[in-house]
Design an enzyme around this catalytic site. Structure first.
Site, PDB file in Angstrom:
ATOM      1  N   PRO A   1      38.283 -42.102 -69.750  1.00 43.05           N
ATOM      2  CA  PRO A   1      37.105 -41.296 -70.085  1.00 43.05           C
ATOM      3  C   PRO A   1      36.316 -41.903 -71.245  1.00 43.05           C
ATOM      4  O   PRO A   1      36.748 -42.903 -71.837  1.00 43.05           O
ATOM      5  CB  PRO A   1      37.720 -39.958 -70.518  1.00 43.05           C
ATOM      6  CG  PRO A   1      39.026 -40.357 -71.128  1.00 43.05           C
ATOM      7  CD  PRO A   1      39.522 -41.520 -70.316  1.00 43.05           C
ATOM      8  N   MET A   2      35.198 -41.290 -71.571  1.00 35.62           N
ATOM      9  CA  MET A   2      34.446 -41.712 -72.753  1.00 35.62           C
ATOM     10  C   MET A   2      35.309 -41.489 -73.998  1.00 35.62           C
ATOM     11  O   MET A   2      36.130 -40.582 -74.037  1.00 35.62           O
ATOM     12  CB  MET A   2      33.144 -40.899 -72.892  1.00 35.62           C
ATOM     13  CG  MET A   2      32.056 -41.403 -71.975  1.00 35.62           C
ATOM     14  SD  MET A   2      30.533 -40.468 -72.137  1.00 35.62           S
ATOM     15  CE  MET A   2      29.970 -41.028 -73.739  1.00 35.62           C
TER      16      MET A   2
ATOM     17  N   SER B   1      35.701 -49.877 -74.593  1.00 36.44           N
ATOM     18  CA  SER B   1      34.906 -50.973 -75.161  1.00 36.44           C
ATOM     19  C   SER B   1      35.703 -51.716 -76.231  1.00 36.44           C
ATOM     20  O   SER B   1      35.652 -52.942 -76.302  1.00 36.44           O
ATOM     21  CB  SER B   1      33.599 -50.437 -75.764  1.00 36.44           C
ATOM     22  OG  SER B   1      32.832 -49.826 -74.755  1.00 36.44           O
TER      23      SER B   1
ATOM     24  N   GLU C   1      30.757 -50.804 -69.058  1.00 34.25           N
ATOM     25  CA  GLU C   1      30.033 -49.703 -68.378  1.00 34.25           C
ATOM     26  C   GLU C   1      29.827 -50.023 -66.892  1.00 34.25           C
ATOM     27  O   GLU C   1      28.749 -49.798 -66.335  1.00 34.25           O
ATOM     28  CB  GLU C   1      28.665 -49.469 -69.054  1.00 34.25           C
ATOM     29  CG  GLU C   1      28.737 -49.287 -70.561  1.00 34.25           C
ATOM     30  CD  GLU C   1      29.161 -47.886 -70.987  1.00 34.25           C
ATOM     31  OE1 GLU C   1      29.527 -47.069 -70.116  1.00 34.25           O
ATOM     32  OE2 GLU C   1      29.136 -47.624 -72.194  1.00 34.25           O
TER      33      GLU C   1
ATOM     34  N   CYS D   1      41.853 -29.465 -78.204  1.00 36.63           N
ATOM     35  CA  CYS D   1      43.242 -29.127 -78.563  1.00 36.63           C
ATOM     36  C   CYS D   1      44.067 -30.301 -79.070  1.00 36.63           C
ATOM     37  O   CYS D   1      45.203 -30.103 -79.488  1.00 36.63           O
ATOM     38  CB  CYS D   1      43.940 -28.493 -77.372  1.00 36.63           C
ATOM     39  SG  CYS D   1      44.395 -29.680 -76.097  1.00 36.63           S
TER      40      CYS D   1
ATOM     41  N   CYS E   1      41.268 -32.813 -72.359  1.00 34.58           N
ATOM     42  CA  CYS E   1      42.507 -32.941 -71.591  1.00 34.58           C
ATOM     43  C   CYS E   1      42.376 -32.159 -70.291  1.00 34.58           C
ATOM     44  O   CYS E   1      41.387 -31.450 -70.072  1.00 34.58           O
ATOM     45  CB  CYS E   1      43.696 -32.427 -72.400  1.00 34.58           C
ATOM     46  SG  CYS E   1      43.711 -30.632 -72.532  1.00 34.58           S
TER      47      CYS E   1
HETATM   48  P1  ADP Z   1      34.875 -45.949 -74.772  1.00 36.17           P
HETATM   49  O1  ADP Z   1      34.353 -47.344 -74.501  1.00 36.17           O
HETATM   50  O2  ADP Z   1      36.077 -45.621 -73.947  1.00 36.17           O
HETATM   51  O3  ADP Z   1      33.810 -44.879 -74.699  1.00 36.17           O
HETATM   52  P2  ADP Z   1      35.032 -46.881 -77.509  1.00 36.17           P
HETATM   53  O4  ADP Z   1      35.876 -48.133 -77.464  1.00 36.17           O
HETATM   54  O5  ADP Z   1      33.536 -47.072 -77.568  1.00 36.17           O
HETATM   55  O6  ADP Z   1      35.425 -45.929 -76.280  1.00 36.17           O
HETATM   56  O7  ADP Z   1      35.415 -45.995 -78.767  1.00 36.17           O
HETATM   57  C1  ADP Z   1      36.752 -45.633 -79.093  1.00 36.17           C
HETATM   58  C2  ADP Z   1      36.727 -45.055 -80.514  1.00 36.17           C
HETATM   59  O8  ADP Z   1      36.016 -43.812 -80.506  1.00 36.17           O
HETATM   60  C3  ADP Z   1      38.072 -44.676 -81.090  1.00 36.17           C
HETATM   61  O9  ADP Z   1      38.746 -45.787 -81.663  1.00 36.17           O
HETATM   62  C4  ADP Z   1      37.688 -43.676 -82.165  1.00 36.17           C
HETATM   63  O10 ADP Z   1      37.306 -44.349 -83.342  1.00 36.17           O
HETATM   64  C5  ADP Z   1      36.427 -43.030 -81.615  1.00 36.17           C
HETATM   65  N1  ADP Z   1      36.563 -41.674 -81.097  1.00 36.17           N
HETATM   66  C6  ADP Z   1      35.616 -40.704 -81.184  1.00 36.17           C
HETATM   67  N2  ADP Z   1      36.000 -39.584 -80.553  1.00 36.17           N
HETATM   68  C7  ADP Z   1      37.224 -39.810 -80.042  1.00 36.17           C
HETATM   69  C8  ADP Z   1      38.150 -39.040 -79.245  1.00 36.17           C
HETATM   70  N3  ADP Z   1      37.892 -37.790 -78.871  1.00 36.17           N
HETATM   71  N4  ADP Z   1      39.318 -39.613 -78.887  1.00 36.17           N
HETATM   72  C9  ADP Z   1      39.591 -40.882 -79.267  1.00 36.17           C
HETATM   73  N5  ADP Z   1      38.764 -41.661 -79.997  1.00 36.17           N
HETATM   74  C10 ADP Z   1      37.586 -41.152 -80.373  1.00 36.17           C
HETATM   75 ZN    ZN Z   2      42.751 -29.924 -74.537  1.00 35.38          ZN
END
Ligand code: ADP
Ligand code: ZN
Length: 199
Positions: free
Chosen positions: A17-18, A23, A90, A149, A178
């Site tokens: 997920p995001m 990245s 992406e 959570c 989750c």
């Molecule tokens: P993605 O490419 O999967 O969107 P990124 O690599 O850009 O993720 O970013 C990961 C970083 O985002 C983590 O190391 C942390 O610093 C930050 N972060 C912000 N919100 C969350 C979250 N809910 N869970 C985990 N990391 C998060």
């Molecule tokens: Zn949850």
């Protein structure tokens, strides 16, 4: 991939997920390839211009130079013959044409690392990632932290009211959830929030 002889290409997929660190993981692998003095080319869809068109930037502000492309075919056109490692971020924005391009590049002997969302805002498998997972030599699923959570999160919750498959955004528009906290589709709170912002 511990024993790889000369000229063998392969496909790696990093999905989740995001905010799960896709990245970051992609950048880490590409940096290591650069340190090993391999020839690296990095792409992302120009659709995703949230932070920069010439760099991949993680939510934690890691960055690496990249080329913006309009389509999967655009990647094929820009590949230089001597490139050894290809990174694509992406990938879920690049459509099913990416499957053929990635396969062709791996068949040509290149290491191809693809990162992208494995599910959409409804929790459905998000093309072309499911097909790439089946074709890859190596796959990594990253999890985020649920913003409700604190459990491991594998879903991307959309916080704004839109039924479009692709709505590009990060801060405030999406959060990681989750399995228990994820609510598929546009939630009543999201509809309320968007209505009140528009008013
Ligand atoms: P993605 O490419 O999967 O969107 P990124 O690599 O850009 O993720 O970013 C990961 C970083 O985002 C983590 O190391 C942390 O610093 C930050 N972060 C912000 N919100 C969350 C979250 N809910 N869970 C985990 N990391 C998060
Ligand atoms: Zn949850």
């Amino acid at each position: 991939m511990d024993i790889v002889k000369a000229n063998m290409g392969w496909i790696e997929v990093v999905c989740g997920p995001m905010f799960s660190g896709k990245s970051e993981e992609l950048i880490r692998r590409l940096r290591r390839a650069e340190i090993a003095r391999q020839r690296v080319q990095i792409f992302k869809p120009s659709l995703d211009d949230r932070y920069s068109n010439s760099e991949i930037v993680s939510h934690s502000q890691l960055r690496i130079d990249s080329q913006a492309v309009e389509s999967a075919a655009d990647i094929m056109q820009r590949i230089e013959a001597r490139t050894e490692v290809i990174g694509i971020d992406e990938a879920n924005f690049l459509g099913n044409g990416l499957v053929e391009v990635v396969t062709r590049l791996a068949d040509l002997g290149k290491r191809v690392i693809v990162a992208g969302l494995d599910t959409d805002y409804l929790g459905r498998p998000f093309d072309p990632i499911p097909t790439l997972l089946a074709l890859a030599e190596q796959i990594t699923k990253t999890l985020a932290i649920c913003m409700r959570c604190g459990n491991p999160a594998k879903f991307t919750q959309r916080l704004i009211a839109s039924d479009d498959l692709i709505v590009v955004g990060a801060g405030g528009m999406y959060e990681a959830r989750c399995r228990r906290c994820f609510e598929a589709g546009v939630t009543p709170e999201a509809r309320q929030k968007t209505v009140s912002t528009e008013a």
